[in-house]
Design an enzyme around this catalytic site. Structure first.
Site, mmCIF file in Angstrom:
data_model
loop_
_atom_site.group_PDB
_atom_site.id
_atom_site.type_symbol
_atom_site.label_atom_id
_atom_site.label_comp_id
_atom_site.label_asym_id
_atom_site.label_seq_id
_atom_site.Cartn_x
_atom_site.Cartn_y
_atom_site.Cartn_z
ATOM 1 N N ASP A 52 -6.063 6.278 1.563
ATOM 2 C CA ASP A 52 -5.324 5.790 0.364
ATOM 3 C C ASP A 52 -6.086 6.207 -0.974
ATOM 4 O OD1 ASP A 52 -2.809 4.771 0.307
ATOM 5 O OD2 ASP A 52 -3.446 2.642 0.607
ATOM 6 N N LYS A 73 5.840 5.322 7.270
ATOM 7 C CA LYS A 73 4.659 5.824 7.353
ATOM 8 C C LYS A 73 4.353 6.695 8.726
ATOM 9 C CE LYS A 73 2.581 3.846 3.340
ATOM 10 N NZ LYS A 73 2.021 2.534 2.884
ATOM 11 N N GLN A 83 -2.526 -1.829 4.885
ATOM 12 C CA GLN A 83 -1.103 -1.713 3.969
ATOM 13 C C GLN A 83 -1.467 -2.952 3.093
ATOM 14 O OE1 GLN A 83 1.504 0.104 3.849
ATOM 15 N NE2 GLN A 83 2.452 -1.079 2.163
#
Ligand code: NAP
Length: 285
Positions: A120, A53, A97
């Site tokens: 997200d 990422k 994460q």
């Protein structure tokens, strides 16, 4: 033989377009968009995801940082980190994460992320807005799937869509997004009966269960659009949730690898850029 929906190439094209948009902002004298990824612990799969990422964020001209917290970090320490990033005007996007170590409550952490910076799309406010079709940040994998379907002009209105899996990351939000495009949506899960029959009755099949070869090639019909979300490691290889032979039998299919996976990361970058633009408009940057 059907058409493979090439998420890998589409993601590359979208990254090039994004880089141009970033350059445009830099030429106007604005700072680069910034994405911070918080990693708690040393899960090897998570380490590799966050590195990828960061790398892709930097390739499109973002600044990106990975904050690594010890696997024994307390929930309070993670919350403190999130609060600091919420208040940092140089941070546009925050991604924690997942999965987090067992002693940390994921819901508590997600709730603490500023909904504005939740790139997200997992904060309940964004989940609610997306579910109601009232805006909000879309979660990355479902957003990426919709981008592929749109790119290949796949008709959704009036189609019967079967989503297999009801996770908050994939199954539930993709069902909402398909519904908002006027598909008739069925959600299947581990207690669903007669899955074979359901597959036969539907036009679009999205499978996100995390079981290799779960959808058999023999179930796939020539009119099917098959979206394989699965990422499973088998004998050192990445395979999806549908048998490989099923891709050729469908009218359209996203293969694994090089289907939905690359679209997920580019959607994260697009979400970050959208947050950045909104912050510029509100003169927060
Ligand atoms: P998850 O949270 O484990 O959810 C799996 C879902 O599958 C659950 O809703 C479960 O039903 C359902 N399920 C399990 N066994 C089933 C069965 N026999 N019949 C029907 N449904 C069944 O998984 P996830 O996060 O959605 O991920 C699913 C897969 O997608 C994984 O392979 C993951 O690695 C992959 N993934 C890929 C991307 C990408 O970027 N390509 C992103 C995210 C996830 P219940 O709710 O009843 O338990």
């Amino acid at each position: 033989m059907g058409t493979l929906l090439n998420g890998f190439e589409l993601a590359k094209k979208r990254r090039t377009e994004l880089k141009d948009k970033v350059d445009e902002q830099l030429n106007k004298g604005n700072r680069a968009p910034s994405l911070t990824v918080v990693l708690v612990g040393d899960n090897p799969a998570s380490q590799s995801y966050v590195k990828s990422k960061k790398k892709q964020a930097e390739e499109v001209g973002f600044t990106s940082e990975i904050l690594i917290l010890d696997k024994d970090a307390s929930e309070l320490e993670v919350l403190d980190t999130v609060t600091r990033l919420n208040n940092d005007k140089n941070v546009d996007g925050i991604l924690v994460q997942l999965p987090l170590p067992k002693h940390i409550n994921e819901d508590t952490i997600i709730l603490a992320i500023s909904p504005e910076k939740d790139v997200d799309g997992l904060h309940p406010l964004n989940v609610g807005l997306v579910t109601l079709n009232k805006g909000g940040t879309k979660p990355c994998t479902p957003k990426g799937i919709m981008t592929i379907l749109n790119e290949y002009d796949i008709e959704l209105e009036g189609k019967n869509a079967l989503v297999i899996g009801r996770s908050r990351l994939v199954g539930q939000p993709i069902a909402s997004l398909l519904l908002h495009k006027n598909a008739t949506v069925t959600i299947a899960h581990s207690r669903t009966k007669n899955l074979e029959q359901l597959i036969a009755e539907h036009d679009i099949i999205v499978v996100a269960v995390g079981i290799p070869d779960f959808v058999k090639a023999s179930s796939i019909l020539p009119h099917h659009v098959l979206i394989d979300v699965g990422i499973n490691r088998v004998d050192g290889k990445i395979v999806g949730d549908a048998e490989h032979e099923s891709y050729e039998k469908a009218a359209y299919a996203t293969p694994v690898p090089k289907g939905v996976g690359p679209m997920t990361v580019v959607s994260l970058l697009e979400n970050t850029f959208e947050t950045y633009l909104r912050r510029i408009e509100r003169e927060e940057i």
